[in-house]
Design an enzyme around this catalytic site. Structure first.
Site, mmCIF file in Angstrom:
data_model
loop_
_atom_site.group_PDB
_atom_site.id
_atom_site.type_symbol
_atom_site.label_atom_id
_atom_site.label_comp_id
_atom_site.label_asym_id
_atom_site.label_seq_id
_atom_site.Cartn_x
_atom_site.Cartn_y
_atom_site.Cartn_z
ATOM 1 N N GLU A 243 -31.707 5.345 -17.082
ATOM 2 C CA GLU A 243 -32.620 6.145 -16.268
ATOM 3 C C GLU A 243 -32.008 7.526 -16.194
ATOM 4 O OE1 GLU A 243 -34.553 8.384 -13.859
ATOM 5 O OE2 GLU A 243 -32.910 7.563 -12.675
ATOM 6 N N CYS A 277 -33.894 13.566 -9.880
ATOM 7 C CA CYS A 277 -34.338 13.556 -11.277
ATOM 8 C C CYS A 277 -35.840 13.773 -11.386
ATOM 9 C CB CYS A 277 -33.930 12.253 -11.955
ATOM 10 S SG CYS A 277 -34.496 10.762 -11.118
#
Length: 492
Positions: A243, A277
């Site tokens: 991720e 993110c």
């Protein structure tokens, strides 16, 4: 003693590491990194603990995990302060992280049963069954922006599935990693089931290079994720869940309430000092008078944002970045964009030398070519103007990343078009890019990763499916395939 290996706290044999508060410079934690030998020791401990842990009933593993949830609740104030002091984020935001850690545990338990539990289909001559089995020993690499919540998005489902773990926190948040590990210890995990190794690049490389790993679960930057992917290439027997980051677009097409749209944009771009993110990195704004008014209001409100210390009162919206170096990297990125021809609308400013307190920056890049497709991990928003919605979608998809994307518009038809054409794992409508449901998958495509950690789909990569055809007895079929003869007569 800051490493936890095989149920014991031990002293690292690697280099000394000192963690300071990124704003005050106060020493918060110090300890020695794990060397390669200690990383190997942690792996052997996890391997030895795996058979017994995997053979426990799911209920027995669940008891330990739920005990950990209770410890998070009873130690919430202390853990909140540790995370806030170490990362520089305000107390209010660190508290939401601990709450998310607690809430995600019940979700992970439910996800295990729904996505990777057992199923049985009856057949005329037996049954077809589906079960799931743990991989074995998994390495978990944690990020610094959410040092409690995001690693636990890997750790909790992995433990529930029956895996054993070697956890390496970010070298920038060793204190948070240790604090969480001490709660796991109190939860009664057997020795070797969960091991903690502290350290930076050398420790991480030693961990990812272990031959006896069954998989690696990573949350962090695209650059490190790519390195891990290259390192594990040619090893399909190891599960690799990545991720990573994003160069995320937010499309402001039409906003009846400009202040509401500005609020959404600030939440998308500048919350956590831009260190999520999913933060908006690219603002795609429709050309015209309304877009001009929106942009002017965005700059006016954003310039009022003053980052503060973690315990300031009244509490600030944003705190410091993870380090002075991280703040300086954002300033450098802004300066490079200016050199390329960008027009600064709001200059990012370091409020005090030697700290990571950085104000937000906004720079317009319309018409500038050759802008790097990179994630600037901080409070810097780049702006492009567009003329029609098809152009906006093309601009949104013009990235190697594919994590989050958002649209501000009253028109459902445009959102439906975006859903069909967007290349992103998270696509929001009139909601901040940084908003995500814990019961939904979290992650992206392209350079943003390959699996969905920290939520509903995490169970998928923590166990492998085992299909079975079963019957409690064996009899000769009444009808045989052509060419088979089981008659009593012997043919000569």
């Amino acid at each position: 003693m800051t490493l936890w290996i095989n149920g014991d706290w031990v002293t690292g044999q690697g280099a000394l590491r000192v963690k300071r508060n990124p704003v005050s410079g106060e020493v918060l934690w110090q300890g020695n990194d794990a060397d390669a030998a200690q990383v190997g020791q942690a792996c052997r401990a996890a391997r030895a603990a795996f058979p017994r842990w995997a053979r426990l009933s799911f209920g027995d593993r669940q008891v330990r995990v739920e005990r950990f949830a209770g410890l998070l609740e009873s130690n919430k104030a202390e853990l909140t302060a540790i995370i806030a002091r170490e990362t520089g984020k305000p107390r209010w935001e660190a508290a939401t992280e601990v709450t998310a850690m607690i809430n995600k545990i019940a979700i992970s338990i439910k996800a295990y049963h729904v996505r990777t539990g057992e199923q049985r289909s009856e057949m005329p001559d037996g049954a077809a069954s589906l079960r799931h089995r743990p991989h074995g020993v998994l390495a978990v690499f944690g990020p610094y922006n959410f040092p409690g919540h995001l690693p636990n998005g890997h750790i909790v489902p992995a433990l529930l599935a029956g895996n054993t773990i070697i956890f390496k926190p970010s070298e920038l948040t060793p204190w948070s990693g240790e604090a969480v590990m001490r709660l796991w210890q109190q939860a009664g995990l057997p020795p070797g089931v969960l091991n903690l190794v502290q350290g930076g690049r050398e420790t991480g490389q030693a961990l990812s290079a272990l031959e006896d790993l069954d998989g690696l679960l990573f949350t962090g930057s695209a650059n490190t994720g790519y390195q891990l992917h290259r390192q594990l290439s040619g090893q399909p027997e190891k599960i690799l869940a990545l991720e990573m980051g994003g160069n995320n677009p937010l499309i402001i097409d039409e906003a009846a309430d400009i202040d509401a749209a500005v609020h959404l944009t600030i939440q998308s771009a500048f919350v956590t000092a831009g260190q999520r993110c999913t933060c908006a990195r690219r603002l795609l704004l429709k050309s015209g008078a309304q877009g001009d008014a929106f942009l002017a209001r965005l700059v006016a409100v954003s310039q009022r944002l003053t980052p503060g210390r973690w315990d300031d009162e009244p509490q600030p919206f944003i705190g410091g970045l993870i380090s002075e170096q991280a703040a300086q990297q954002v300033v450098t990125a802004w300066q490079q964009l200016e050199t390329m021809g960008g027009r600064t609308l709001l200059a990012p400013r370091l409020l005090q030398a030697g700290t990571s307190l950085l104000t937000p920056g906004i720079i317009e890049m319309t018409g500038v070519t050759g802008v790097p497709d990179e994630e600037v991990f901080g409070p810097l928003l780049r702006v492009w103007r567009y003329d029609n919605f098809d152009e906006a979608i093309r601009m949104a998809n013009n990235t190697r990343f594919g994590l989050s994307c958002g649209l501000v518009s009253p028109e459902r038809e445009k959102f439906d078009q975006l859903l069909l054409e967007a290349r992103a794992g998270i696509v929001n409508w009139n909601k901040p890019l940084t908003g995500a449901a814990s019961t939904a998958p979290f992650g992206g495509i392209g350079a943003s990763g390959n699996h969905r950690p920290s939520g509903w789909y995490a169970a998928d990569y923590c166990a492998w499916p085992m299909a079975s055809l079963e019957s409690d007895s064996l009899t000769l079929p009444a009808t045989l395939n052509p060419g088979l003869d089981f008659s009593d007569e012997v043919v000569r």
